[in-house]
Motif scaffolding. Structure first.
Motif, mmCIF file in Angstrom:
data_model
loop_
_atom_site.group_PDB
_atom_site.id
_atom_site.type_symbol
_atom_site.label_atom_id
_atom_site.label_comp_id
_atom_site.label_asym_id
_atom_site.label_seq_id
_atom_site.Cartn_x
_atom_site.Cartn_y
_atom_site.Cartn_z
ATOM 1 N N PRO A 1 -27.593 17.107 18.444
ATOM 2 C CA PRO A 1 -27.920 16.426 17.514
ATOM 3 C C PRO A 1 -29.412 16.605 17.277
ATOM 4 N N ASP A 2 -30.370 17.166 18.603
ATOM 5 C CA ASP A 2 -31.642 17.939 17.883
ATOM 6 C C ASP A 2 -31.378 19.532 17.950
ATOM 7 N N ALA A 3 -30.499 19.734 18.497
ATOM 8 C CA ALA A 3 -30.097 21.377 17.672
ATOM 9 C C ALA A 3 -29.959 21.650 16.576
ATOM 10 N N VAL A 4 -28.883 20.346 15.806
ATOM 11 C CA VAL A 4 -28.519 20.225 14.524
ATOM 12 C C VAL A 4 -30.014 20.155 13.463
ATOM 13 N N ASP A 5 -30.447 19.345 14.157
ATOM 14 C CA ASP A 5 -31.644 18.804 13.713
ATOM 15 C C ASP A 5 -33.458 20.201 13.451
ATOM 16 N N ASN B 1 -15.533 20.177 17.206
ATOM 17 C CA ASN B 1 -15.208 20.508 16.366
ATOM 18 C C ASN B 1 -16.361 19.904 14.730
ATOM 19 N N PHE B 2 -16.299 18.408 14.576
ATOM 20 C CA PHE B 2 -17.637 18.745 13.734
ATOM 21 C C PHE B 2 -18.278 19.173 13.162
ATOM 22 N N PHE B 3 -19.753 19.964 13.967
ATOM 23 C CA PHE B 3 -19.805 21.202 13.201
ATOM 24 C C PHE B 3 -19.443 22.111 13.157
ATOM 25 N N GLY C 1 -22.108 24.721 -1.239
ATOM 26 C CA GLY C 1 -22.452 23.311 -1.302
ATOM 27 C C GLY C 1 -23.750 23.416 -0.539
ATOM 28 N N ASN C 2 -24.498 21.933 -1.207
ATOM 29 C CA ASN C 2 -25.828 22.055 0.143
ATOM 30 C C ASN C 2 -26.116 21.853 2.018
ATOM 31 N N LEU C 3 -25.874 23.067 2.129
ATOM 32 C CA LEU C 3 -25.542 23.151 3.999
ATOM 33 C C LEU C 3 -26.774 22.003 4.383
ATOM 34 N N SER C 4 -27.773 21.877 3.846
ATOM 35 C CA SER C 4 -29.024 21.002 5.052
ATOM 36 C C SER C 4 -28.659 19.358 4.964
ATOM 37 N N GLU C 5 -28.654 19.604 3.394
ATOM 38 C CA GLU C 5 -27.860 17.937 3.748
ATOM 39 C C GLU C 5 -26.241 17.240 4.808
ATOM 40 N N ALA C 6 -25.646 18.800 4.431
ATOM 41 C CA ALA C 6 -24.466 18.007 5.229
ATOM 42 C C ALA C 6 -24.451 18.631 6.709
ATOM 43 N N LEU C 7 -25.666 19.087 7.075
ATOM 44 C CA LEU C 7 -25.744 19.220 8.548
ATOM 45 C C LEU C 7 -26.736 17.642 9.028
ATOM 46 N N SER D 1 -25.786 15.435 12.126
ATOM 47 C CA SER D 1 -26.694 14.771 12.462
ATOM 48 C C SER D 1 -27.052 13.659 12.962
ATOM 49 N N LYS D 2 -27.050 12.605 11.627
ATOM 50 C CA LYS D 2 -26.303 11.323 11.839
ATOM 51 C C LYS D 2 -25.663 10.862 12.235
ATOM 52 N N VAL D 3 -24.258 10.789 11.751
ATOM 53 C CA VAL D 3 -23.352 10.950 12.498
ATOM 54 C C VAL D 3 -23.083 11.317 13.881
ATOM 55 N N LEU D 4 -23.818 12.424 14.341
ATOM 56 C CA LEU D 4 -23.548 12.752 15.935
ATOM 57 C C LEU D 4 -24.862 11.114 16.608
ATOM 58 N N ARG D 5 -25.908 11.165 16.407
ATOM 59 C CA ARG D 5 -26.635 10.244 17.178
ATOM 60 C C ARG D 5 -26.247 8.720 16.795
ATOM 61 N N ASP D 6 -25.434 8.466 15.551
ATOM 62 C CA ASP D 6 -25.047 7.560 15.489
ATOM 63 C C ASP D 6 -23.569 7.637 16.837
#
Length: 324
Positions: free
Chosen positions: A154-158, A219-221, A233-239, A243-248
Motif C-alpha cells: 500500500p505504501d508503494a502504491v501511494d 493481481n489487482f495492481f 483513463g485516470n491512472l492516479s485515481e485508479a491507483l 491503495s484504499k482497497v489494499l488498506r481495507d
C-alpha cells in the motif's frame, strides 16, 4: 356587389388560413422541433456511433485482460518446483532442492534405524523428513515473503500515486519504489523494470507480478496498470482507489485474525495436550509409557494416534483459517 365582397372576403379568409396552416401549424404542433431533432440526431449519429464503438473496444480490451488474468490464475495452481522456489525467495535449483531433500530423508531414516525403530517406522519418518518437511518449509518461506510484500505494497502504491500527480511517468515512479522499498518489494519491482527494459510493455510487465507473487493484491495492481495501458483513463485515481482497497483488505485480515485468536489458542492447547501429557508421564514413570515404542502393538497404536492427531489438527486448521 355584396356577393362580390363576400366572395373576396371568403377567398381572403381561405388564403390567410392556408398561410397560417403552412407557417404557423408546424410551429404550434411541434413538427418543426421534431424535424430539428431528427436533423440533429442524423448529424450526430456518426459521432454517437464512434463513441459507442470506442466504448465497445474498451470493454473488449478489459474483458480480454480479465481473461488473461484468469488464465494465469489457473496456471498458478500447477507451478513447477523452480517457480515455487522463486516465489519463496530462494535461488536454489530444483536439482539442489532434490539433493537436500534426499539427504535429509536418508539422515532421518538412518537415525531412526540406529535408535531401534522398525523398518516401516524408519521409512515413514524418512519419507516425512525428505518429502513433507522441505515442502512445508518452502510453503512457510513463501507465506512469510508474501506477508512482507503485502505489508509494504500500500505504501508503494501511494508513492506511485504521488509521483504521477507530481508529473512523473509511471515507469519513473516504479523506479522510485524499487530504489526505496524494503525486500521483497524491491526485488519484485526491479524485476518489472528489467522486464520492461528488454522490450515488454509496462502493462504486461506489471501483470506478470502475479506470477512471481501469487497474492490477490499483486493481481489487482497488475489489472489496474494493464487496463490503463490498453484503454487509458485516470491512472492516479485508479491507483488511489487501489491503495484504499489494499488498506481495507489489510484491516479486514487483521480483524479476522483478532476474532479467530481464541479459536486458534484453543486449537493449539488441544493439539499440544497429548504430547505434553505423554512427556510428563515419561518423566514420572518411563517404564509405563515406554511400551508404546518398545512393543509392536504399542508402535501400531502410536502410529494410529499420530495419524488421528494429524487429521484433527488439519480439521481444526481448516475451521479457524479464513480466506477472503
Amino acid at each position: 356587389m355584396e356577393m362580390q365582397t363576400l366572395a373576396l372576403g371568403f377567398f381572403a379568409a381561405i388564403a390567410v388560413g392556408g398561410l397560417a396552416w403552412v407557417f404557423l401549424y408546424p410551429m404550434l404542433s411541434g413538427e418543426t422541433k421534431v424535424e430539428k431533432r431528427l436533423t440533429s440526431v442524423a448529424r450526430t449519429t456518426p459521432a454517437v456511433r464512434q463513441v459507442d464503438r470506442a466504448q465497445r473496444s474498451r470493454r473488449e480490451q478489459i474483458e480480454g485482460s480479465l481473461k488473461e488474468i484468469e488464465a494465469r490464475s489457473e496456471r498458478q495452481k500447477k507451478l513447477p518446483l523452480g517457480a515455487r522456489l522463486s516465489q519463496a525467495g530462494l535461488d536454489w535449483t530444483p536439482a539442489k532442492f532434490g539433493v537436500v531433500s534426499a539427504f535429509l530423508g536418508l539422515t532421518v531414516f538412518g537415525i531412526a534405524a540406529i535408535f531401534g525403530a522398525g523398518l516401516l517406522a524408519a521409512a515413514g519418518l524418512g519419507f516425512a523428513a525428505g518429502f513433507g518437511l522441505p515442502r512445508w518449509i518452502l510453503g512457510f518461506l513463501k507465506r512469510r515473503r508474501e506477508r512482507k510484500f503485502l505489508a509494504a505494497l500500500p505504501d508503494a502504491v501511494d508513492i506511485i500515486v504521488r509521483g504521477i500527480k507530481a508529473g512523473l511517468p509511471l515507469f519513473d515512479s516504479i523506479k522510485v519504489v524499487a530504489a526505496d522499498s524494503p525486500e521483497p518489494l524491491r526485488s519484485e519491482f526491479n524485476a518489472i523494470i528489467e522486464t520492461q527494459a528488454i522490450g515488454m510493455p509496462l502493462g504486461e510487465a506489471c501483470a506478470r507480478l502475479y506470477e512471481r507473487m501469487p497474492v490477490p493484491e499483486a493481481n489487482f495492481f497488475g489489472i489496474v496498470v494493464a487496463i490503463q495501458q490498453k484503454s487509458g483513463g485516470n491512472l492516479s485515481e485508479a491507483l488511489s482507489n487501489l491503495s484504499k482497497v489494499l488498506r481495507d483488505r489489510k484491516k479486514m485480515s487483521e480483524k479476522i485474525q483478532a476474532m479467530s485468536m481464541e479459536a486458534k489458542a484453543s486449537a493449539a492447547i488441544i493439539g499440544s495436550l497429548p504430547p505434553i501429557v505423554m512427556l510428563l508421564v515419561y518423566l514420572s514413570t518411563p517404564d509405563y509409557i515406554s511400551l508404546l515404542w518398545t512393543h509392536p502393538t504399542g508402535r501400531i497404536l502410536l502410529a494410529i494416534s499420530a495419524m488421528w492427531m494429524s487429521a484433527g489438527i488439519f480439521v481444526m486448521k481448516k475451521m479457524i483459517n479464513f480466506d477472503f
